[in-house]
Design an enzyme around this catalytic site. Structure first.
Site, PDB file in Angstrom:
ATOM      1  N   GLY A  57      47.177  19.537  23.016  1.00  0.00           N
ATOM      2  CA  GLY A  57      46.712  19.518  24.192  1.00  0.00           C
ATOM      3  C   GLY A  57      45.517  18.439  24.046  1.00  0.00           C
ATOM      4  N   LYS A 105      40.898  17.540  29.046  1.00  0.00           N
ATOM      5  CA  LYS A 105      39.391  17.514  28.813  1.00  0.00           C
ATOM      6  C   LYS A 105      39.103  18.250  27.684  1.00  0.00           C
ATOM      7  CE  LYS A 105      38.647  17.232  33.859  1.00  0.00           C
ATOM      8  NZ  LYS A 105      38.179  17.762  35.127  1.00  0.00           N
ATOM      9  N   MET A 106      39.509  19.444  27.472  1.00  0.00           N
ATOM     10  CA  MET A 106      38.838  20.184  26.350  1.00  0.00           C
ATOM     11  C   MET A 106      39.351  19.684  25.042  1.00  0.00           C
ATOM     12  SD  MET A 106      36.584  22.203  27.181  1.00  0.00           S
ATOM     13  CE  MET A 106      36.223  22.891  25.374  1.00  0.00           C
ATOM     14  N   THR A 144      44.715  29.869  29.020  1.00  0.00           N
ATOM     15  CA  THR A 144      44.658  30.899  29.626  1.00  0.00           C
ATOM     16  C   THR A 144      45.720  31.111  30.445  1.00  0.00           C
ATOM     17  OG1 THR A 144      43.126  30.078  31.246  1.00  0.00           O
ATOM     18  CG2 THR A 144      42.123  31.248  29.781  1.00  0.00           C
ATOM     19  N   ALA A 180      38.931  35.846  25.563  1.00  0.00           N
ATOM     20  CA  ALA A 180      38.595  35.318  26.859  1.00  0.00           C
ATOM     21  C   ALA A 180      37.851  34.161  26.897  1.00  0.00           C
ATOM     22  CB  ALA A 180      38.424  36.646  27.474  1.00  0.00           C
ATOM     23  N   ASN A 181      36.920  34.099  26.148  1.00  0.00           N
ATOM     24  CA  ASN A 181      35.821  32.856  26.061  1.00  0.00           C
ATOM     25  C   ASN A 181      35.270  32.549  24.814  1.00  0.00           C
ATOM     26  OD1 ASN A 181      33.058  31.698  26.140  1.00  0.00           O
ATOM     27  ND2 ASN A 181      33.414  32.336  28.538  1.00  0.00           N
ATOM     28  N   HIS A 231      30.535  29.952  39.269  1.00  0.00           N
ATOM     29  CA  HIS A 231      31.151  28.725  38.797  1.00  0.00           C
ATOM     30  C   HIS A 231      31.028  27.645  39.871  1.00  0.00           C
ATOM     31  CE1 HIS A 231      32.400  31.828  35.906  1.00  0.00           C
ATOM     32  NE2 HIS A 231      32.636  30.763  35.004  1.00  0.00           N
ATOM     33  N   LYS A 260      36.846  26.420  40.898  1.00  0.00           N
ATOM     34  CA  LYS A 260      37.718  27.280  40.238  1.00  0.00           C
ATOM     35  C   LYS A 260      38.235  28.304  41.027  1.00  0.00           C
ATOM     36  CE  LYS A 260      36.346  30.987  36.914  1.00  0.00           C
ATOM     37  NZ  LYS A 260      37.234  30.477  35.797  1.00  0.00           N
ATOM     38  N   GLY A 270      37.444  35.288  34.235  1.00  0.00           N
ATOM     39  CA  GLY A 270      37.775  36.263  33.154  1.00  0.00           C
ATOM     40  C   GLY A 270      36.561  36.684  32.216  1.00  0.00           C
ATOM     41  N   THR A 271      35.703  35.835  32.065  1.00  0.00           N
ATOM     42  CA  THR A 271      34.315  36.156  31.502  1.00  0.00           C
ATOM     43  C   THR A 271      33.763  37.420  31.966  1.00  0.00           C
ATOM     44  OG1 THR A 271      34.288  33.979  30.517  1.00  0.00           O
ATOM     45  CG2 THR A 271      32.228  35.289  30.310  1.00  0.00           C
TER      46      THR A 271
END
Length: 253
Positions: free
Chosen positions: A8, A12-13, A87, A110-111, A143, A147, A153-154
């Protein structure tokens, strides 16, 4: 030198992590996987894992849920550890993650923030001391306005970390407007705020008689998740098959 495949890479990430690794003297990205590519990356990009035959110490994944099945097959066959950050996986996919971890090391959290994962550890200790002393526990998460899920999730991971200290005895309450009644001692309230471009703020409040203790974590950019993922990939390189999480990275085990 750690060698990573970025799954990926043009998201963005993926681009955040590409920049972080480019500045890291201990690591490099030897290949990227993405359906789209305009040739701007400094490493080769493959449209499919089937076409990627590059040796690597770990795969870092920030993709989409439908792409995870092929990724798990690839990592299992090639015996390449995987930091799984995507996720929204289905129950069937989560079962496949566990099954694949019997063949190769997989880290799922999860984070990916090191700060959040340290907070998870600290909250267990705090809850073990404060809850029996009559402190009420509340979580407020904030957030950005795009979102979709609430609570985050965090926030749920923070609540779960506290609840593990009490074998799941606490109930989560998301909306107090549904019942006009006194707060129960065995509950954790979770509130969600959505607005602007807030990357992610989490406050865990322990409210007692005449004193309040608050644990806060504020994310100012998505880079913190990328830094955690890179750290996790370094940790996972060379590890035996099994399921790992960010607590293992923090503990160095």
């Amino acid at each position: 030198m750690y060698r990573f495949i970025m799954h990926g890479c043009n998201g963005k990430m993926g681009q955040v992590i590409s920049g972080l690794v480019a500045a890291d003297e201990e690591a490099c990205i030897v290949a990227g996987i993405d359906a789209r590519d305009d040739g701007h990356n400094s490493y080769p990009v493959f449209s499919s894992l089937d076409n990627c035959d590059v040796e690597a110490d770990a795969v870092i994944d920030f993709s989409i849920a439908p792409a995870v099945d092929a990724l798990l097959d690839y990592c299992g066959q090639k015996r390449i550890p995987c930091v799984l950050c995507t996720t929204g996986l289905t129950k069937e996919q989560l079962d496949k993650v566990k099954e694949t971890s019997e063949q190769v090391a997989i880290l799922k959290s999860a984070n990916m923030s090191l700060g959040i994962n340290l907070l998870l550890k600290l909250l267990k200790e705090a809850a073990g001391v404060l809850a029996p002393a009559g402190f009420d526990m509340e979580i407020v998460e904030k957030h950005h306005n795009l979102k979709l899920d609430a609570p985050s999730g965090t926030a749920l991971a923070l609540a779960d970390s506290i609840n593990e200290e009490f074998d799941g005895a606490y109930e989560y309450v998301y909306d107090r407007s549904k019942a006009r009644q006194k707060r129960d001692a065995k509950e954790i309230g979770i509130s969600a705020v959505r607005g602007g471009t807030i990357v992610g703020d989490h406050d865990v409040i322990f409210a007692g008689a005449d004193e309040v203790i608050t644990f806060s974590h504020m994310a100012y950019s998505k880079a913190i998740f990328g830094k955690g993922a890179v750290q996790a990939a370094k940790f996972l390189a060379g590890k035996p098959a099994g399921m790992y999480d960010m607590q293992d990275v923090i503990d160095g085990k």
